[in-house]
Design a protein around this motif. Structure first.
Motif, PDB file in Angstrom:
ATOM      1  N   LEU A   1       0.834  -1.196   0.000  1.00  0.00           N
ATOM      2  CA  LEU A   1       0.000   0.000   0.000  1.00  0.00           C
ATOM      3  C   LEU A   1       0.875   1.255   0.000  1.00  0.00           C
ATOM      4  O   LEU A   1       0.632   2.194  -0.772  1.00  0.00           O
TER       5      LEU A   1
ATOM      6  N   PHE B   1       1.027   3.977  -3.204  1.00  0.00           N
ATOM      7  CA  PHE B   1       0.643   5.379  -3.061  1.00  0.00           C
ATOM      8  C   PHE B   1       1.836   6.315  -3.217  1.00  0.00           C
ATOM      9  O   PHE B   1       1.657   7.500  -3.503  1.00  0.00           O
TER      10      PHE B   1
ATOM     11  N   LEU C   1      -7.921   2.334  -5.511  1.00  0.00           N
ATOM     12  CA  LEU C   1      -7.483   3.641  -5.990  1.00  0.00           C
ATOM     13  C   LEU C   1      -8.650   4.453  -6.540  1.00  0.00           C
ATOM     14  O   LEU C   1      -8.768   5.651  -6.283  1.00  0.00           O
TER      15      LEU C   1
ATOM     16  N   SER D   1     -12.314   6.870  -4.052  1.00  0.00           N
ATOM     17  CA  SER D   1     -11.504   7.849  -3.319  1.00  0.00           C
ATOM     18  C   SER D   1     -11.769   7.835  -1.822  1.00  0.00           C
ATOM     19  O   SER D   1     -10.889   8.193  -1.032  1.00  0.00           O
TER      20      SER D   1
ATOM     21  N   TYR E   1      -9.221   5.757   0.729  1.00  0.00           N
ATOM     22  CA  TYR E   1      -7.908   6.237   1.179  1.00  0.00           C
ATOM     23  C   TYR E   1      -7.974   6.913   2.544  1.00  0.00           C
ATOM     24  O   TYR E   1      -7.116   6.683   3.409  1.00  0.00           O
ATOM     25  N   SER E   2      -8.982   7.747   2.760  1.00  0.00           N
ATOM     26  CA  SER E   2      -9.086   8.441   4.045  1.00  0.00           C
ATOM     27  C   SER E   2      -9.296   7.457   5.188  1.00  0.00           C
ATOM     28  O   SER E   2      -8.804   7.672   6.307  1.00  0.00           O
TER      29      SER E   2
ATOM     30  N   PHE F   1      -8.092   4.323   5.142  1.00  0.00           N
ATOM     31  CA  PHE F   1      -6.779   3.709   5.330  1.00  0.00           C
ATOM     32  C   PHE F   1      -5.915   4.564   6.260  1.00  0.00           C
ATOM     33  O   PHE F   1      -5.247   4.050   7.167  1.00  0.00           O
ATOM     34  N   LEU F   2      -5.898   5.868   6.008  1.00  0.00           N
ATOM     35  CA  LEU F   2      -5.086   6.777   6.828  1.00  0.00           C
ATOM     36  C   LEU F   2      -5.430   6.642   8.299  1.00  0.00           C
ATOM     37  O   LEU F   2      -4.541   6.550   9.152  1.00  0.00           O
TER      38      LEU F   2
ATOM     39  N   PHE G   1       3.219   8.594   2.874  1.00  0.00           N
ATOM     40  CA  PHE G   1       1.834   8.121   2.855  1.00  0.00           C
ATOM     41  C   PHE G   1       0.956   8.977   3.760  1.00  0.00           C
ATOM     42  O   PHE G   1      -0.122   9.435   3.349  1.00  0.00           O
TER      43      PHE G   1
ATOM     44  N   ASN H   1       0.039  13.122   3.124  1.00  0.00           N
ATOM     45  CA  ASN H   1      -1.111  13.613   2.370  1.00  0.00           C
ATOM     46  C   ASN H   1      -2.180  14.165   3.305  1.00  0.00           C
ATOM     47  O   ASN H   1      -2.979  15.018   2.918  1.00  0.00           O
TER      48      ASN H   1
END
Length: 444
Positions: A148, A152, A165, A168, A171-172, A174-175, A213, A216
């Motif tokens: 991952l 990214f 991907l 969208s 991703y937030s 995952f963070l 990563f 962002n």
């Protein structure tokens, strides 16, 4: 009579008999090893904890993953099944890429197996998995996280139609999920798998990939990220937390212990003439006090930062061997903020950027962040600042002069009212003077 009394005692002894099954059960409980908070939880090697229920009662599911599980605590959760399937896809892609090095799945397992016992000791709760199952978990989750980061960062190309991907919103999540305390695997496992699967020596190192990563969400400068490429940590949460601890802001020791108290809220500090201003620093922890001014770097409160702060505080509360920098900062914010008006003032001063909700919601979050936490205030990294602010606050000359300015010069209308009252007072004194003068020196 004596015989009757002895007979009664014998009858009582006959009634009370030890239950052998109960006795066996009690001995078994004595011999059992605690599992929910096992013996290794007190060691410095233990760094991944189940969050105390008291924190969960206040902050809800902020400590638990919402989309992806990493590590054993939330393994098998049916809510996280969607990404669980993609872990195997990522592992398959990594195996294809490293086949050129002569590596296969067996090599991955063999690389992690010697670290299995050490990895177990990192968890506060006993892991109900066999050695083979636990190693499989570490390899699967570890490779997924590394892939991952590589994808990214652009080191490895995403498939054009990869749903991780193209969707969208993922991703937030995952963070936030990758910095939850209950959702970690040891960093040394990630490092072992990263080194094993490294294709090019010119590729960024693991820490650099991790920071890029998360950058962002944090939006820190490239120079700052590159300057932290050699930082270490127990896991992803601890690593990211360590990058915020500024140089020169160390915690105290027993030789410089002082009798420190917390400070007042913003409204009271302002009445005492203490100002709050923003300062330039990549770490929000770098708070300073000088000549009546508290200088604080800007902190952005959003969904990611709120999760990060909550999990850092929980980690520092559970892990006695780490510093309490974020806990101290949370206490500072909790002291300063009582109401939505306090948040509004910090936003006006550019100390807080609010992307979280209303000012009242931020105030509630900050107050909950500092709830039920414990740390040695005499030894914390802000103990000197607390002492200086309190000394300034207790200076009577500062308080009286600042209170006068705050009352009469804080707004244009209060200034105009004070000016009008002053002019009226001058005119009254002048009129009285000339009236008295007319009696003392009457006109000829």
């Amino acid at each position: 009579m004596a015989d009757a009394s002895n007979a009664g005692n014998d009858h009582k002894l006959q009634i009370w008999q030890v239950n052998k099954d109960r006795l066996t059960w009690m001995h078994q409980k004595i011999a059992d090893t605690p599992r929910i908070l096992n013996q290794t939880a007190g060691k410095s090697s233990c760094s991944i904890f189940k969050v105390p229920q008291s924190f969960i009662d206040v902050n809800g599911r902020c400590y638990q993953p919402h989309i992806v599980s990493v590590g054993p605590f939330h393994r098998g959760d049916p809510r996280l099944k969607m990404i669980e399937e993609h872990k195997w896809r990522f592992l398959g892609g990594l195996l294809k890429r490293t086949a050129a090095k002569g590596l296969n799945l067996e090599n991955y397992l063999e690389a992690v197996q010697p670290l299995e016992s050490q990895a177990r000791d990192c968890y506060s709760t006993a892991i109900d998995l066999s050695a083979d199952e636990f190693v499989e978990l570490l390899v699967l989750d570890g490779c997924f996280v590394i892939e991952l980061f590589r994808k990214f960062a652009g080191v490895v190309a995403f498939d054009a139609d990869d749903p991780l991907l193209s969707l969208s919103w993922i991703y937030s999540f995952f963070l936030r999920d990758l910095i939850r305390l209950e959702n970690q695997i040891p960093l040394f496992i990630l490092q072992r798998l990263f080194d094993l699967t490294l294709i090019s020596e010119s590729s960024p190192n693991l820490v650099n990939l991790i920071l890029k990563f998360f950058n962002n969400a944090l939006q820190r400068s490239d120079e700052f990220v590159n300057s932290r490429r050699n930082v270490t940590g127990k896991h992803l949460l601890d690593l990211l937390r360590s990058t915020f601890i500024p140089t020169g802001y160390d915690e105290g020791n027993e030789t410089n212990r002082s009798n420190t108290n917390v400070i007042q809220c913003i409204s009271k500090l302002r009445r005492a003439g203490i100002r709050l201003e923003t300062s330039e620093n990549d770490s929000f922890l770098a708070v300073e006090f000088n000549r009546g001014t508290i200088r604080m770097p800007t902190i952005t409160i959003d969904d990611f930062m709120s999760s990060f702060l909550l999990n850092c505080v929980a980690y520092e509360q559970c892990h006695r061997w780490c510093s309490k920098h974020v806990t101290t900062y949370a206490t500072l914010l909790d002291c300063l903020i009582n109401t939505a008006k306090d948040v509004e003032y910090l936003c006006d001063r550019n100390i807080v950027e609010n992307y979280f909700g209303t000012d009242a919601e931020v105030a509630k979050f900050i107050n909950n962040l500092g709830k039920d936490v414990s740390f040695d205030i005499d030894m914390c990294y802000l103990s000197g600042l607390f002492d200086e602010v309190n000394d300034y606050y207790r200076n009577h000359w500062h308080v009286h002069w600042a209170s006068f300015k705050y009352t009469y010069f804080n707004t244009p209308w209060s200034f105009i009212s004070a000016l009008a009252a002053f002019i009226l007072l001058v005119l009254t004194v002048a009129q009285t003077f000339y009236t008295v003068l007319g009696y003392v020196r009457p006109p000829a």
